[in-house]
Design a protein around this motif. Sequence first.
Motif, PDB file in Angstrom:
ATOM      1  N   LEU A  73       0.886  -1.219  -0.083  1.00 37.68           N
ATOM      2  CA  LEU A  73       0.125  -0.008  -0.016  1.00 37.68           C
ATOM      3  C   LEU A  73       0.923   1.357   0.020  1.00 37.68           C
ATOM      4  O   LEU A  73       2.104   1.215   0.493  1.00 37.68           O
ATOM      5  CB  LEU A  73      -1.077  -0.027   1.301  1.00 37.68           C
ATOM      6  CG  LEU A  73      -1.826  -1.049   1.261  1.00 37.68           C
ATOM      7  CD1 LEU A  73      -2.633  -1.342   2.519  1.00 37.68           C
ATOM      8  CD2 LEU A  73      -3.010  -0.817   0.017  1.00 37.68           C
ATOM      9  N   GLU A  74       0.451   2.336  -0.762  1.00 39.49           N
ATOM     10  CA  GLU A  74       0.812   3.641  -0.573  1.00 39.49           C
ATOM     11  C   GLU A  74      -0.297   4.675   0.040  1.00 39.49           C
ATOM     12  O   GLU A  74      -1.266   4.436   0.023  1.00 39.49           O
ATOM     13  CB  GLU A  74       1.373   3.881  -2.172  1.00 39.49           C
ATOM     14  CG  GLU A  74       2.550   2.883  -2.085  1.00 39.49           C
ATOM     15  CD  GLU A  74       3.180   3.238  -3.913  1.00 39.49           C
ATOM     16  OE1 GLU A  74       2.461   3.211  -4.646  1.00 39.49           O
ATOM     17  OE2 GLU A  74       4.373   3.521  -3.849  1.00 39.49           O
ATOM     18  N   GLU A  75       0.193   5.967  -0.214  1.00 44.30           N
ATOM     19  CA  GLU A  75      -0.786   7.000   0.324  1.00 44.30           C
ATOM     20  C   GLU A  75      -1.874   7.195  -0.435  1.00 44.30           C
ATOM     21  O   GLU A  75      -2.949   7.367   0.037  1.00 44.30           O
ATOM     22  CB  GLU A  75       0.255   8.199   0.376  1.00 44.30           C
ATOM     23  CG  GLU A  75       1.167   8.413   1.396  1.00 44.30           C
ATOM     24  CD  GLU A  75       1.945   9.793   1.477  1.00 44.30           C
ATOM     25  OE1 GLU A  75       1.653  10.626   0.692  1.00 44.30           O
ATOM     26  OE2 GLU A  75       2.850   9.853   2.334  1.00 44.30           O
ATOM     27  N   GLU A  76      -1.726   6.873  -1.779  1.00 45.31           N
ATOM     28  CA  GLU A  76      -3.075   6.951  -2.640  1.00 45.31           C
ATOM     29  C   GLU A  76      -4.098   5.950  -2.344  1.00 45.31           C
ATOM     30  O   GLU A  76      -5.121   6.148  -2.674  1.00 45.31           O
ATOM     31  CB  GLU A  76      -2.405   7.003  -4.141  1.00 45.31           C
ATOM     32  CG  GLU A  76      -2.035   5.434  -4.511  1.00 45.31           C
ATOM     33  CD  GLU A  76      -1.682   5.284  -5.996  1.00 45.31           C
ATOM     34  OE1 GLU A  76      -0.539   5.101  -6.077  1.00 45.31           O
ATOM     35  OE2 GLU A  76      -2.491   5.784  -6.963  1.00 45.31           O
ATOM     36  N   GLU A  77      -3.604   4.898  -1.668  1.00 46.30           N
ATOM     37  CA  GLU A  77      -4.490   3.959  -1.184  1.00 46.30           C
ATOM     38  C   GLU A  77      -5.485   4.274   0.075  1.00 46.30           C
ATOM     39  O   GLU A  77      -6.092   3.629   0.474  1.00 46.30           O
ATOM     40  CB  GLU A  77      -4.089   2.708  -1.182  1.00 46.30           C
ATOM     41  CG  GLU A  77      -4.019   1.676  -2.482  1.00 46.30           C
ATOM     42  CD  GLU A  77      -2.641   2.110  -3.260  1.00 46.30           C
ATOM     43  OE1 GLU A  77      -2.984   2.780  -4.430  1.00 46.30           O
ATOM     44  OE2 GLU A  77      -1.506   2.048  -2.493  1.00 46.30           O
ATOM     45  N   SER A  78      -5.027   5.465   0.361  1.00 49.47           N
ATOM     46  CA  SER A  78      -5.722   5.810   1.628  1.00 49.47           C
ATOM     47  C   SER A  78      -7.157   6.486   1.317  1.00 49.47           C
ATOM     48  O   SER A  78      -8.017   6.511   2.336  1.00 49.47           O
ATOM     49  CB  SER A  78      -5.101   7.336   2.510  1.00 49.47           C
ATOM     50  OG  SER A  78      -5.029   8.171   1.258  1.00 49.47           O
ATOM     51  N   ASP A  79      -7.579   6.517   0.045  1.00 48.87           N
ATOM     52  CA  ASP A  79      -8.781   6.571  -0.510  1.00 48.87           C
ATOM     53  C   ASP A  79      -9.377   5.390  -0.616  1.00 48.87           C
ATOM     54  O   ASP A  79      -8.811   4.352  -1.189  1.00 48.87           O
ATOM     55  CB  ASP A  79      -8.821   7.303  -2.030  1.00 48.87           C
ATOM     56  CG  ASP A  79     -10.142   7.500  -2.775  1.00 48.87           C
ATOM     57  OD1 ASP A  79     -10.820   8.466  -2.778  1.00 48.87           O
ATOM     58  OD2 ASP A  79     -10.825   6.522  -2.832  1.00 48.87           O
ATOM     59  N   ALA A  80     -10.481   5.110   0.245  1.00 47.08           N
ATOM     60  CA  ALA A  80     -11.238   3.696   0.212  1.00 47.08           C
ATOM     61  C   ALA A  80     -11.365   3.095  -1.238  1.00 47.08           C
ATOM     62  O   ALA A  80     -11.386   1.805  -1.212  1.00 47.08           O
ATOM     63  CB  ALA A  80     -12.442   3.647   1.053  1.00 47.08           C
ATOM     64  N   ALA A  81     -11.924   3.838  -1.872  1.00 42.37           N
ATOM     65  CA  ALA A  81     -12.373   3.495  -3.086  1.00 42.37           C
ATOM     66  C   ALA A  81     -11.022   2.861  -4.078  1.00 42.37           C
ATOM     67  O   ALA A  81     -11.268   1.759  -4.702  1.00 42.37           O
ATOM     68  CB  ALA A  81     -12.989   4.524  -4.176  1.00 42.37           C
ATOM     69  N   ARG A  82     -10.108   3.728  -3.927  1.00 39.69           N
ATOM     70  CA  ARG A  82      -8.727   3.250  -4.684  1.00 39.69           C
ATOM     71  C   ARG A  82      -8.371   1.996  -4.012  1.00 39.69           C
ATOM     72  O   ARG A  82      -7.821   1.156  -4.388  1.00 39.69           O
ATOM     73  CB  ARG A  82      -7.681   4.447  -4.455  1.00 39.69           C
ATOM     74  CG  ARG A  82      -6.466   4.101  -5.206  1.00 39.69           C
ATOM     75  CD  ARG A  82      -6.461   4.456  -6.786  1.00 39.69           C
ATOM     76  NE  ARG A  82      -5.270   4.079  -7.328  1.00 39.69           N
ATOM     77  CZ  ARG A  82      -5.155   4.380  -8.490  1.00 39.69           C
ATOM     78  NH1 ARG A  82      -6.303   4.611  -9.350  1.00 39.69           N
ATOM     79  NH2 ARG A  82      -3.769   4.420  -9.244  1.00 39.69           N
ATOM     80  N   PHE A  83      -8.476   1.911  -2.522  1.00 42.63           N
ATOM     81  CA  PHE A  83      -8.013   0.866  -1.888  1.00 42.63           C
ATOM     82  C   PHE A  83      -8.604  -0.531  -2.311  1.00 42.63           C
ATOM     83  O   PHE A  83      -7.922  -1.505  -2.572  1.00 42.63           O
ATOM     84  CB  PHE A  83      -7.922   1.027  -0.258  1.00 42.63           C
ATOM     85  CG  PHE A  83      -7.734   0.068   0.555  1.00 42.63           C
ATOM     86  CD1 PHE A  83      -6.597  -0.556   1.013  1.00 42.63           C
ATOM     87  CD2 PHE A  83      -8.987  -0.950   0.773  1.00 42.63           C
ATOM     88  CE1 PHE A  83      -6.172  -1.449   1.705  1.00 42.63           C
ATOM     89  CE2 PHE A  83      -8.740  -2.148   1.680  1.00 42.63           C
ATOM     90  CZ  PHE A  83      -7.459  -2.495   2.246  1.00 42.63           C
ATOM     91  N   ALA A  84     -10.009  -0.190  -2.304  1.00 42.58           N
ATOM     92  CA  ALA A  84     -10.725  -1.525  -3.034  1.00 42.58           C
ATOM     93  C   ALA A  84     -10.515  -1.991  -4.338  1.00 42.58           C
ATOM     94  O   ALA A  84     -10.524  -3.088  -4.559  1.00 42.58           O
ATOM     95  CB  ALA A  84     -12.321  -1.100  -2.709  1.00 42.58           C
ATOM     96  N   GLU A  85     -10.045  -0.939  -5.124  1.00 43.66           N
ATOM     97  CA  GLU A  85      -9.708  -1.169  -6.581  1.00 43.66           C
ATOM     98  C   GLU A  85      -8.578  -2.182  -6.546  1.00 43.66           C
ATOM     99  O   GLU A  85      -8.469  -3.190  -7.306  1.00 43.66           O
ATOM    100  CB  GLU A  85      -9.384  -0.140  -7.407  1.00 43.66           C
ATOM    101  CG  GLU A  85     -10.398   1.022  -7.573  1.00 43.66           C
ATOM    102  CD  GLU A  85     -10.003   2.157  -8.520  1.00 43.66           C
ATOM    103  OE1 GLU A  85      -9.843   1.815  -9.707  1.00 43.66           O
ATOM    104  OE2 GLU A  85     -10.129   3.289  -7.995  1.00 43.66           O
ATOM    105  N   TYR A  86      -7.481  -1.593  -5.834  1.00 43.83           N
ATOM    106  CA  TYR A  86      -6.276  -2.595  -5.775  1.00 43.83           C
ATOM    107  C   TYR A  86      -6.291  -3.871  -5.001  1.00 43.83           C
ATOM    108  O   TYR A  86      -5.765  -4.898  -5.589  1.00 43.83           O
ATOM    109  CB  TYR A  86      -5.133  -1.750  -4.980  1.00 43.83           C
ATOM    110  CG  TYR A  86      -4.157  -1.020  -6.322  1.00 43.83           C
ATOM    111  CD1 TYR A  86      -3.230  -1.883  -7.013  1.00 43.83           C
ATOM    112  CD2 TYR A  86      -4.324   0.102  -6.460  1.00 43.83           C
ATOM    113  CE1 TYR A  86      -2.479  -1.380  -8.003  1.00 43.83           C
ATOM    114  CE2 TYR A  86      -3.393   0.919  -7.516  1.00 43.83           C
ATOM    115  CZ  TYR A  86      -2.470  -0.020  -8.124  1.00 43.83           C
ATOM    116  OH  TYR A  86      -1.674   0.377  -9.075  1.00 43.83           O
TER     117      TYR A  86
END
Length: 894
Positions: A73-86
Amino acid sequence: MNSLGDPILTKIAPSARPSQHVPRELLLQRLDDVITRRLTLLHAPAGYGKTSLLAQWHRALTERGIEAAWLTLEEEESDAARFAEYLMAAIGGGSSGESMPTRAALSAIVNRLSHADRHTVLILDDFHRAESEAVCHFVRQLIKLAPERLHIVIASRDYPKLGQAVLAANEDLVELGADDLKFTLDEAQVMLNRGASAPLAEDDIARLLKRTEGWPIALQMTALSLRKGCDRAELIANFSGPAWELASYLSEQVLASLPPDVENIITRTAILERLNGDLVNLLCDREDGQFMLEQLEKQNLFLLPLDAQHLTYRYHQLFAQILRDRLARRDPALFRQLHRKAAIWFGSHGQVAEAVGHAIGAADEEFLATVLDEAGGWRMIPEGRMETLIAGLSHVSNATIARFPRLQLANVYRLIKQGQMTAARASYDGFRNSVERASLPADLWTEVNLVGEVLSEYENTPVRLEDLLAKEALILSLPSNDHLMLANVCESLGEKYCDCGWLERALEPTRRAREHHRALGSLYGEMFARLLEARIRLAQGRLDEAQVVLKEAAADIQRAYGPRSDLAANCAVYQAEALFERDALEEAMSLLDWALPHMEQSDGWFEIYASGFCTAIRVAFGKSASEADRIIARMRTVAAGRHLTQLQLLADIYEVESLIHAGRHESAGEHAEKIGMRQLAAAMSEEMPPYRHIALAASVCLAKVHLCGGDHQAALTEIETTERWARQHGHGRLLITLCILAAHAHRLAKQPEQAIVRFDEAVSMSMFQGFIGPFLDCWRFISLSATIDSRHATLRHTDRFRETFLRRLRKSLERHSAQNRDSTLLSGPELSALRHLDQGYTNKEIARLLKISPNTVKYHLKSLYEKLGVNSRRDAVRLSREQRLLDSSPDAAE
């Protein structure tokens, strides 16, 4: 929404250099022993070997045939939608994830994991980098809902709040901290003597182990310094101070032994989370970047390859952070300049999150605003980058934002998504008032209008004809490849045409919206267009087609997002409405029992709430008035909480409907006057009433009120006005209802032939699609003899299909009538008085027969009249016979 596209594969696989890891057999055994637990948490400061340990375990699991998914994980995945995508990409083996609301994504992930036929281990590395309240909530829900065969492993510098207390109480949690991750003497010996010209004495190793407290990164830096030829005695003697100072000291020792050009490369590129040859060339003014990376890797300079081809690398986080701080202190201008160059490079390569992160590091808000603007500004939100946008805007002053229209629109859109509608409206109106249309390019002004329409839709603002014409013109002016704008505009146009009652015209933009969503790769957006199409088909009376669309959509939604996602709830609402129309009441309520509460807690809009609540109320009418009233109260709560004026008005109308269904006709008339039913229905004569849905519901309800009062002429006048509109606009379902009510009006007017013709017309429109719902809605205005009259009128045609439908209809009406007989609120004494009244007894005779006083009889009859909505003995007898209130057998009245 845009999909993630091709994910960065280096984030969904561990480091490609496992041979450099110190084997940690004891810890690996501990991990193997707890694979059946729900969560394992590794929490320790930087440099404790969390990633190294998990990479070794991941390799071991894979070799044993155990499914192991990895996500760095990186900072951009602090967005829950982006986290879910990855996360979806990780468990899918690298296939593209799709941007969607997190509730839908959670359902999709759980659904996908549930299909696994063996144990699955999900490893989330560097969780602290993406940690946010939204992401923690997402992971808590994942832990709660995940199948038993899933084991989640999280590595973090911090101690995340993931509901560990409950997991620990259920023996579903294993924790490994800094004390567990420290190197043992044997492990330190392997690290320090690997590649050394001469091994260290065991006493020296023990001393170093004690000084470093077993900190793996400190021992690794020591080993590197020793291999570079530093003085052993001096190095060991200078081990002191806090951990961070120790790490800094060791970093200096490493850098001091490097050639100047290598030190320059490491110093400049340490600002990057991921680096490749092109970035080395850019930041270091070189042309041999890829070659230099390969050389640095050979020297073991804390550089980890992130792919099998060794094209992309990252530094050890602690080492990189120390170098960044060092550069920021010593040469802040160069530090900012490097970030600026990196931001431009990432922006040109479409890597928005990285571009914004480096633009923040450049400490130039004008430049940061430009990067955000070029990334799309407000468009970043529907593309699933809301958290990145918010992070960037937090470093930009309002004065600077005011110079970038797309950023001002981004602020408005952010407020909309956060539910701050008053602030969003004030911000949007202030922006529009502050700019001249001529000062903005045409395409930008189009975006201004689109965001304004999104705001109006959330506010449930009435539609104007000029708005529809403007949308049609806008579609023609947009670039054919701007699928995001075209999908939104086409879908909005289809919704508005549907809201205004122009059903056939609504279909074309709805179909085009589906095509643009497909071009974007957004199944999520396409599903909304398909649900809109089903809604249009239902209103047209094309029930078969609507159910086909809903069945296909439900299957796709369950497969992609899970059976209890937001989309599944929305689809279930329309499925329930279709089931009600076919008299499948129990099936309809089984869907609404979970879908309605789900919708009350998540985002929704007027049409979906209207469909869900109204279907539930109509089902409740066949059971009990009190249950219908409870649902109406829930409907009012949602309307007030979400400021939905239409939903509030619809609740008013359904209160009148509830009184009619309960047989309280006089009260229904009084309440209709109280809420201004005539004024609401009068809007049907307008070409573009503020709320067509309300005008239609009010007109139908007003016709029923007139019929309850015996005013057949007023009822027919109201019906004719609405029927003329319905025929012009193709509202097949509405026409069925109006024909049923018109038949009853003609019966009241002593026009039996016309009554038969109108009822026969309702049957003709209903039977091929299997519509029963309109008859259930109007059951109090249907004499069961009407179905016999209609049947007799067509016997000469020998239409077996029609006969079958009439038998089914009669059976449904008999059941509905019998259920409602138990819920007319007539008490036992009232029913007894009614039986004697039906036999022609006077009040005194009834009193004598029931052994009660004449005053008590008067009280029972007065209550009975009120509940039946009548004013005389004759009407009470007529209505009781018509509604078969005294019959124990459904066939007795024949």
